[in-house]
Design an enzyme around this catalytic site. Sequence first.
Site, short mmCIF file in Angstrom:
data_model
loop_
_atom_site.label_atom_id
_atom_site.label_comp_id
_atom_site.label_asym_id
_atom_site.label_seq_id
_atom_site.Cartn_x
_atom_site.Cartn_y
_atom_site.Cartn_z
N CYS A 319 -7.07 9.98 -4.56
CA CYS A 319 -5.70 10.24 -4.10
C CYS A 319 -5.46 11.72 -3.84
O CYS A 319 -5.81 12.57 -4.65
CB CYS A 319 -4.76 9.75 -5.20
N ARG A 418 1.31 0.73 2.93
CA ARG A 418 1.39 1.16 1.53
C ARG A 418 2.24 2.42 1.40
O ARG A 418 2.77 2.72 0.34
CB ARG A 418 -0.02 1.42 1.04
P1 IMP Z 1 -8.66 5.23 -9.63
O1 IMP Z 1 -8.86 4.10 -10.60
O2 IMP Z 1 -8.45 6.55 -10.31
O3 IMP Z 1 -9.73 5.27 -8.59
O4 IMP Z 1 -7.27 4.94 -8.88
C1 IMP Z 1 -7.01 3.75 -8.20
C2 IMP Z 1 -5.57 3.75 -7.76
O5 IMP Z 1 -5.31 4.80 -6.81
C3 IMP Z 1 -5.13 2.50 -7.03
O6 IMP Z 1 -4.85 1.43 -7.87
C4 IMP Z 1 -3.89 2.98 -6.29
O7 IMP Z 1 -2.74 3.00 -7.08
C5 IMP Z 1 -4.23 4.42 -5.97
N1 IMP Z 1 -4.68 4.59 -4.57
C6 IMP Z 1 -5.45 3.80 -3.81
N2 IMP Z 1 -5.70 4.32 -2.61
C7 IMP Z 1 -5.04 5.50 -2.59
C8 IMP Z 1 -4.89 6.53 -1.60
O8 IMP Z 1 -5.47 6.50 -0.52
N3 IMP Z 1 -4.08 7.55 -1.95
C9 IMP Z 1 -3.44 7.62 -3.14
N4 IMP Z 1 -3.59 6.72 -4.12
C10 IMP Z 1 -4.38 5.66 -3.83
#
Ligand code: IMP
Length: 498
Positions: A319, A418
Site C-alpha cells: 500500500c 475500491r
Molecule cells: P498485507 O497483508 O500487509 O499485504 O495487506 C493486505 C491489505 O492491504 C488488504 O487486505 C487491503 O486492505 C490492503 N490493500 C490491498 N491492495 C491495496 C492497494 O493497492 N493499496 C492499498 N492497500 C491495499
Amino acid sequence: MAYYYEDASRTFSEYLLVPNLTRTDCVPSNVNLKTPLVKFKRGEKSPLQLNIPFVSAIMQSVSNDSLAIALARCGGLSFIYCSQSIEEEVEMIKKVKRFKAGFVVSDANLTPEHTLKDVIQLKKKTGHSTIAITEDGTSSTRLMGLVTTRDYRISRDVLDKKVSEFMTPLSKLIVGQEGISLSEANDIIWEHKLNNLPIIDKNQNLLYFVFRKDYDDHKENPYELLDSEKRFVVGAGINTRDYEERVPELVKAGADILCVDSSDGFSEWQGRTISYIKNKYQGSVKVGGGNVVDREGFMYLVNSGADFVKIGIGGGSICITREQKGIGRGQATAVIEVAKARDDYYKETGIYVPICSDGGIVHDYHIVLALAMGADFVMMGRYFARFDESPTKKVKLGNNYVKEYWGEGSNRARNWERYDLGEGDKLHFEEGVDSYVPYAGRLQDNLEGTLSKIKSTMCSCGAISIEELQRTARMSLVSSTSIIEGGAHDVILKENNY
Ligand code: IMP
C-alpha cells in the site's frame, strides 16, 4: 476548527506483550482459536465463526478458489476478490462450494468426436493423463468414457484417430455413485487396483474423480470450516458500484458472507451498499464493511448494519495510500481505538460486532498483538500470497523462488471501485504497487508453524482463548533501542541459525 490527535499513532512493532501468569492449563493443546465472524447478541453465539482467526485479503493476487479451499480446510476463510466480472467471481464461489476434499472436478475433458491429437495437446496443457470423455466435453455432462495413457500408443496410432475408437467406454469402467464417501471410494480403488474412480449421478453425469494418490492428503482436518451441508465456507468481496447485480448472483452461488472492499469505508457509498443488502435480505445475508481507523468510522458502519468491521488504512505491505494521499493511521492505534468503540457499543446495546485488523501483519507475533488489542480476527494479503495455493505466478529471482503480489490499487489490478470517489469518477493515480514476495510452499505447512507460535505466545500471556487474551493481555510500548535489543545482537551470526 481542525482536530489534532495528541498522540502519535503506533504500529504493531512498537508494542510487546508482557507475560501473565502461565497456569498449568495454559498449554498449546488447550488453546482454542475459535472466534466470531459476525455480530451476535449477548448470551448468544455468533451464527458464523472461524476456527482460526485468519481471513485472506480481497485481492486478485491472493484470494481465488484454490486458496479459499486450502484456507477453509485449515479453519479460516477467504474473501474471493471482486475486481473481476460477476460471472468469474460466481464461478470461483461455486468451485469452492462444489469442492469435496478428495473429490476432484475434472479439468481435462473432451468429447468422443475429438482426436488423439486433441488428447495429446490437452495432456500437455493440463499436465493430466486422465481425460474424461463426456457428451459435450465439459466436466459435468454424461460420462461416455475415459482416456488414459494406456489407451493409445503414439508410435502406432494416427493423430486423427477419433477418441471414440480408443477410449475405455463407460460400460467397461468401474464407477462410484453420487453420495459415496471418500473412504468407500478408496475401498473400491484398492479392491479393483484402479488409479482413479469417476463418480457419476443417477443420469450418468460426471461429478468428480477420486484419485488413488490423493487419499492420504485428504484425510479429514479437525479445523475444517464447513457449512451445514458440509461444504467449505467461503466469503465474497463486493464493491459499492454494481452491488445490486453482483450480490444476488453471489448469494445464489452459495457465498456465506460478503464484505465491501474499499480503502476508505467511512463513506456514504458504503453505508448505502450495506443498508441495501441488510434491507433486501432482512438480515439473512451477512456483510462486513471497512476499512475504518477510528470510533466514528466504526459507528457509521455499525449503524448502517455491518455484521463485522474491518480496520486499516495505509498499513498494507503493497500500500502506498499514505504516501499518495497522506491519509491513514498506525494499525495498532486504529485497532485499539476501534476495539474500545466495539466494547462500548456492546455494553450499551448487548450487541457484539466483531472487528478485523486488515493489513500490516509482518511477523507472526503481530497477529497475537492484534488479537490482544481487541481484533477478533486478522486479514492478510502478503502472508497468503507466498503460498502454492495463491493465484499468482511463481518465478525464480536470482537463486530464490518468489511469487508475484500486487495491490488492488495498482495499475496491474485496476480495481478503481475500491477507491471510489463517487459515480463515474475514476482515479488518476495508484495506491498500490506490483511486487514479489518470497515463495514459502504449502499453505497448511506454513499455517501450522504460525499457529503453534500464536498458541505458545498466548500461553505465555496466560490465555487459552482469544476472548481471554483480549480481556487480560498486558502490552507495553517499546523504545527504539529496546527494539534493537529484541533481535540477536552483539554476536556474530552463523548463517541460517534461526
Ligand atoms: P498485507 O497483508 O500487509 O499485504 O495487506 C493486505 C491489505 O492491504 C488488504 O487486505 C487491503 O486492505 C490492503 N490493500 C490491498 N491492495 C491495496 C492497494 O493497492 N493499496 C492499498 N492497500 C491495499
